[in-house]
Write an enzyme that holds these catalytic residues in place. Structure first.
Site, PDB file in Angstrom:
ATOM      1  N   GLY A  34       0.755  -1.076   0.001  1.00  0.00           N
ATOM      2  CA  GLY A  34       0.013   0.179   0.160  1.00  0.00           C
ATOM      3  C   GLY A  34       0.663   1.135   0.064  1.00  0.00           C
ATOM      4  O   GLY A  34       1.888   1.300   0.411  1.00  0.00           O
ATOM      5  N   GLN A  39       3.036   9.760   1.582  1.00  0.00           N
ATOM      6  CA  GLN A  39       4.386   9.198   1.337  1.00  0.00           C
ATOM      7  C   GLN A  39       4.860   9.717   0.061  1.00  0.00           C
ATOM      8  O   GLN A  39       6.349   9.737  -0.077  1.00  0.00           O
ATOM      9  CB  GLN A  39       4.091   7.818   1.195  1.00  0.00           C
ATOM     10  CG  GLN A  39       3.784   6.936   2.571  1.00  0.00           C
ATOM     11  CD  GLN A  39       3.447   5.652   2.445  1.00  0.00           C
ATOM     12  OE1 GLN A  39       2.506   5.189   2.260  1.00  0.00           O
ATOM     13  NE2 GLN A  39       4.606   5.129   2.703  1.00  0.00           N
ATOM     14  N   CYS A  80       7.299  -0.426   6.112  1.00  0.00           N
ATOM     15  CA  CYS A  80       6.777   0.766   5.358  1.00  0.00           C
ATOM     16  C   CYS A  80       7.903   1.232   4.521  1.00  0.00           C
ATOM     17  O   CYS A  80       8.903   1.456   4.615  1.00  0.00           O
ATOM     18  CB  CYS A  80       6.724   1.864   6.432  1.00  0.00           C
ATOM     19  SG  CYS A  80       5.849   3.500   5.762  1.00  0.00           S
ATOM     20  N   LEU A  81       7.333   1.521   3.196  1.00  0.00           N
ATOM     21  CA  LEU A  81       7.927   2.204   1.921  1.00  0.00           C
ATOM     22  C   LEU A  81       8.745   3.464   2.480  1.00  0.00           C
ATOM     23  O   LEU A  81       9.876   3.691   1.978  1.00  0.00           O
ATOM     24  CB  LEU A  81       7.332   2.400   0.926  1.00  0.00           C
ATOM     25  CG  LEU A  81       6.705   1.115   0.194  1.00  0.00           C
ATOM     26  CD1 LEU A  81       5.746   1.542  -0.789  1.00  0.00           C
ATOM     27  CD2 LEU A  81       7.814   0.098  -0.328  1.00  0.00           C
ATOM     28  N   HIS A 122      -2.859   0.662   8.139  1.00  0.00           N
ATOM     29  CA  HIS A 122      -1.518   1.283   7.896  1.00  0.00           C
ATOM     30  C   HIS A 122      -1.645   2.442   6.955  1.00  0.00           C
ATOM     31  O   HIS A 122      -1.076   3.581   7.474  1.00  0.00           O
ATOM     32  CB  HIS A 122      -0.649   0.285   7.477  1.00  0.00           C
ATOM     33  CG  HIS A 122       0.870   0.783   7.113  1.00  0.00           C
ATOM     34  ND1 HIS A 122       1.885   0.209   7.973  1.00  0.00           N
ATOM     35  CD2 HIS A 122       1.358   1.489   6.284  1.00  0.00           C
ATOM     36  CE1 HIS A 122       3.010   1.031   7.538  1.00  0.00           C
ATOM     37  NE2 HIS A 122       2.651   1.720   6.606  1.00  0.00           N
ATOM     38  N   GLU A 123      -2.201   2.319   6.082  1.00  0.00           N
ATOM     39  CA  GLU A 123      -2.508   3.616   5.054  1.00  0.00           C
ATOM     40  C   GLU A 123      -3.273   4.677   5.570  1.00  0.00           C
ATOM     41  O   GLU A 123      -2.910   5.757   5.245  1.00  0.00           O
ATOM     42  CB  GLU A 123      -2.803   2.956   3.610  1.00  0.00           C
ATOM     43  CG  GLU A 123      -1.673   2.129   2.679  1.00  0.00           C
ATOM     44  CD  GLU A 123      -0.347   2.461   3.031  1.00  0.00           C
ATOM     45  OE1 GLU A 123      -0.013   3.734   3.054  1.00  0.00           O
ATOM     46  OE2 GLU A 123       0.312   1.422   3.082  1.00  0.00           O
ATOM     47  N   HIS A 126      -1.229   6.736   7.950  1.00  0.00           N
ATOM     48  CA  HIS A 126      -0.456   7.814   6.927  1.00  0.00           C
ATOM     49  C   HIS A 126      -1.211   9.017   6.915  1.00  0.00           C
ATOM     50  O   HIS A 126      -0.725  10.027   7.055  1.00  0.00           O
ATOM     51  CB  HIS A 126       0.075   7.164   5.902  1.00  0.00           C
ATOM     52  CG  HIS A 126       1.321   6.341   6.038  1.00  0.00           C
ATOM     53  ND1 HIS A 126       2.408   7.053   6.124  1.00  0.00           N
ATOM     54  CD2 HIS A 126       1.540   4.982   5.477  1.00  0.00           C
ATOM     55  CE1 HIS A 126       3.240   5.973   6.370  1.00  0.00           C
ATOM     56  NE2 HIS A 126       3.053   4.751   5.797  1.00  0.00           N
TER      57      HIS A 126
END
Length: 169
Positions: A34, A39, A80-81, A122-123, A126
């Protein structure tokens, strides 16, 4: 940008469609599960998820609102990216219902459990300015902050010392 709450999308136009396309492409290029707009430096409440997580039916959500049908929880490794190379056991709710809109402004809903639920939570975190690091207990937060400070890229990032926030979810 990652520590600020994103603003709701108010206009469903070509610019939003380009943003969702960019999120999809960036997610595909990174092999992630995701990716949220903050991000990639855009402070809007939009995220993309890997199509396989939702059986290919819906791969993005605009202005998500989460509810949880029960109290069931799951533990699992999460990364996480935005924080490459860091993977932590993170507690999440097992089941989620996420209501919002698609890129055209049509109301949609994602109902998921397990990995899909984890990804949606998670997203959405963010979009609220919360990182998965914030979901660690106090000792876990101390350990991860020490690890981050020691990372080769930490001094390159610059700016103030990272802050750990409490998730509203």
């Amino acid at each position: 940008m990652l520590r600020q709450a994103a603003q709701p999308v108010e206009t469903f136009d070509a610019e939003l469609r380009r943003l969702v396309a960019d999120l999809r492409q960036t997610l595909d290029d990174s092999n992630g599960a995701g990716l949220a707009a903050p991000q990639i430096g855009v402070g809007l409440r939009v995220f993309a998820i890997h199509p396989k997580l939702s059986d290919g039916e819906l791969d993005h959500l605009v202005n998500p609102q989460l509810t949880f049908p029960d109290e069931d929880e799951q533990d699992g490794i999460e990364g996480c990216l935005s924080i490459p190379g860091v993977y932590l056991d993170t507690k999440r709710r097992m089941n989620v219902t996420a209501k919002g809109f698609n890129v055209h402004g049509d109301p949609v809903q994602i109902v998921g459990s397990g990995l899909l639920s984890r990804c949606v939570q998670h997203e959405t975190d963010h979009l609220d300015g919360v990182l998965f690091l914030d979901r660690q207990d106090v000792e876990g937060q101390r350990r991860i902050m020490s690890t981050l400070r020691a990372a080769s890229w930490f001094d390159e990032v610059g700016g103030p010392e990272p802050v750990v926030k409490v998730s509203p979810h």
